[in-house]
Design a protein around this motif. Structure first.
Motif, PDB file in Angstrom:
ATOM      1  N   GLU A 124      16.935   9.529 -31.933  1.00 30.30           N
ATOM      2  CA  GLU A 124      18.021   9.021 -31.059  1.00 30.30           C
ATOM      3  C   GLU A 124      17.583   7.770 -30.300  1.00 30.30           C
ATOM      4  O   GLU A 124      18.375   6.879 -30.034  1.00 30.30           O
ATOM      5  N   LEU A 125      16.310   7.743 -29.921  1.00 27.04           N
ATOM      6  CA  LEU A 125      15.811   6.581 -29.187  1.00 27.04           C
ATOM      7  C   LEU A 125      15.618   5.378 -30.107  1.00 27.04           C
ATOM      8  O   LEU A 125      15.529   4.239 -29.643  1.00 27.04           O
ATOM      9  N   GLY A 126      15.556   5.625 -31.408  1.00 28.26           N
ATOM     10  CA  GLY A 126      15.418   4.528 -32.365  1.00 28.26           C
ATOM     11  C   GLY A 126      14.088   4.507 -33.109  1.00 28.26           C
ATOM     12  O   GLY A 126      13.820   3.556 -33.848  1.00 28.26           O
ATOM     13  N   TYR A 127      13.240   5.540 -32.920  1.00 31.05           N
ATOM     14  CA  TYR A 127      11.980   5.591 -33.674  1.00 31.05           C
ATOM     15  C   TYR A 127      12.278   5.800 -35.155  1.00 31.05           C
ATOM     16  O   TYR A 127      13.150   6.595 -35.510  1.00 31.05           O
ATOM     17  N   ARG A 128      11.536   5.090 -36.014  1.00 30.72           N
ATOM     18  CA  ARG A 128      11.659   5.250 -37.460  1.00 30.72           C
ATOM     19  C   ARG A 128      10.337   5.760 -38.021  1.00 30.72           C
ATOM     20  O   ARG A 128       9.287   5.178 -37.738  1.00 30.72           O
TER      21      ARG A 128
END
Ligand SMILES: CC(C)(COP(=O)(O)OP(=O)(O)OC[C@H]1O[C@@H](n2cnc3c(N)ncnc32)[C@H](O)[C@@H]1OP(=O)(O)O)[C@@H](O)C(=O)NCCC(=O)NCCS
Length: 338
Positions: A311-315
């Motif tokens: 959700e925070l954008g970590y890939r």
């Protein structure tokens, strides 16, 4: 030429040469990672926690015709801590597959054996030559995590601001650059203690008593690694209900390392995990203007945390594995190899 080497009194030319080799290794094996800088490199290599020892060797090319020392093309060090030797080996891509890596491990393994330690552990990055290398030496995979990377350029900041304030009533968040304030050290250490059994592998033992926590913060600072912490305080009890730790290393200040995030069992389900991590990113944006990415490591089984990270954008980026071997077996195997 391979010799024992002490970063504390090495020349700055040697430190720079080792850094060049590290960056050549990164370019070959982890091309998306930022190159390291010289800033605090000596301290990074030299400083350890009280009670720990690091022993290092370098492999140096012969001197040039004019007598200038050759570059450092290989490096091994072993960190001796609580019964285990943690190994790190680097071989410059231009001299790989010549047996240098194996020779370096042999030196370190023999020393670990002589020091009376039983096992050696090593972190191995997935999809790099190190996997085949350590498996060829008899190391076995003991633990796998996923490294994920967050690109701050792609973050939805308004959404993040909302997440940072989305914590239930009864908690308040506190940003602590440098580490927890002295009056919260005890409560902070208690929170870390609560989850120590759930912590990941043994190679990065977590700090759970106040003195060890102070030592570990002090060691981070000495190594040029700046810790930032966001706490969720439970207003009613003053307990540290949750915490998240990020370190910005002087050696690669554009990419920070997200360390532990902990939410105490009784305080789960109140949005603390998401809120403290979001608040951290907001704070880092102003505290560390050079910062472009944050990387973190999670157990694949830790679904709740992986969901929040997504959700925070970590890939997800790569597997990050811990391998281990019995020192006696390793020494025997290396002695048998001709
Ligand atoms: C892993 C590493 C140390 C190996 O060094 P090396 O000097 O090339 O290793 P050696 O020549 O001693 O190899 C020993 C054995 O390991 C195995 N091995 C090593 N590299 C291998 C590869 N690319 N593919 C398959 N097997 C390999 C082979 O069995 C080899 O024996 P062989 O050459 O007789 O077949 C080197 O690749 C390295 O520095 N990697 C980076 C490690 C690291 O920590 N990176 C962190 C940031 S990514």
């Amino acid at each position: 030429m391979v010799r024992e080497w002490d970063p504390r009194n090495a020349s700055s030319v040697e430190i720079a040469s080792l850094l060049d080799t590290l960056n050549a290794v990164l370019a070959a094996d982890l091309p998306q990672d930022p190159p390291w800088r010289e800033s605090s490199m000596r301290e990074y290599l030299a400083e350890v926690m009280p009670g720990e020892r690091r022993i290092s060797w370098v492999a140096q090319d012969g001197p040039a015709a004019d007598g200038t020392p050759g570059p450092i093309l290989g490096h091994v060090h072993v960190l001796l801590l609580g019964g285990i030797g943690v190994l790190e080996v680097l071989v410059h891509p231009s001299v790989r597959r010549t047996g240098l890596g194996r020779d370096l491990v042999k030196l370190a393994a023999r020393r670990v054996w002589d020091e009376g330690f039983q096992s050696i552990g090593v972190e191995v990055v997935g999809d790099t030559p190190a996997v085949a290398f350590y498996e060829s030496l008899g190391f076995a995979r003991e633990y796998v995590e996923t490294r994920s990377v967050l690109d701050l350029g792609a973050v939805d900041w308004p959404a993040l601001t909302e997440m940072a304030t989305g914590v239930s009533a009864g908690y308040h968040l506190e940003f602590c650059p440098g580490g927890p304030p002295d009056d919260l050290i005890e409560a902070y250490a208690r929170t870390k203690a609560e989850v120590r059994d759930l912590d990941d592998g043994e190679l990065r033992p977590s700090s759970y008593d106040p003195q060890r926590l102070r030592d570990s913060l002090d060691t981070l600072h000495r190594r040029g690694m700046k810790p930032y912490i966001v706490l969720a305080l439970h207003e009613q009890t003053g307990e540290v209900a949750g915490l998240t730790e990020v370190v910005v290393p002087a050696q690669h200040p554009t990419r920070a390392d997200q360390y532990d995030t902990i939410v105490v069992q009784d305080h789960r389900g109140y949005g603390i995990d998401r809120a403290i991590k979001a608040r951290m990113l907001l704070e880092l944006r102003s505290a560390e203007p050079e910062l472009a990415e944050v990387q973190t490591w999670n157990a694949q089984a830790n679904e709740a945390m992986l969901k929040v990270n997504a959700e925070l954008g970590y890939r997800p980026d790569r597997d990050w594995c811990e391998y281990g071997v019995d020192v006696g077996e390793l020494v025997h195997r290396l002695d048998a190899h001709r």
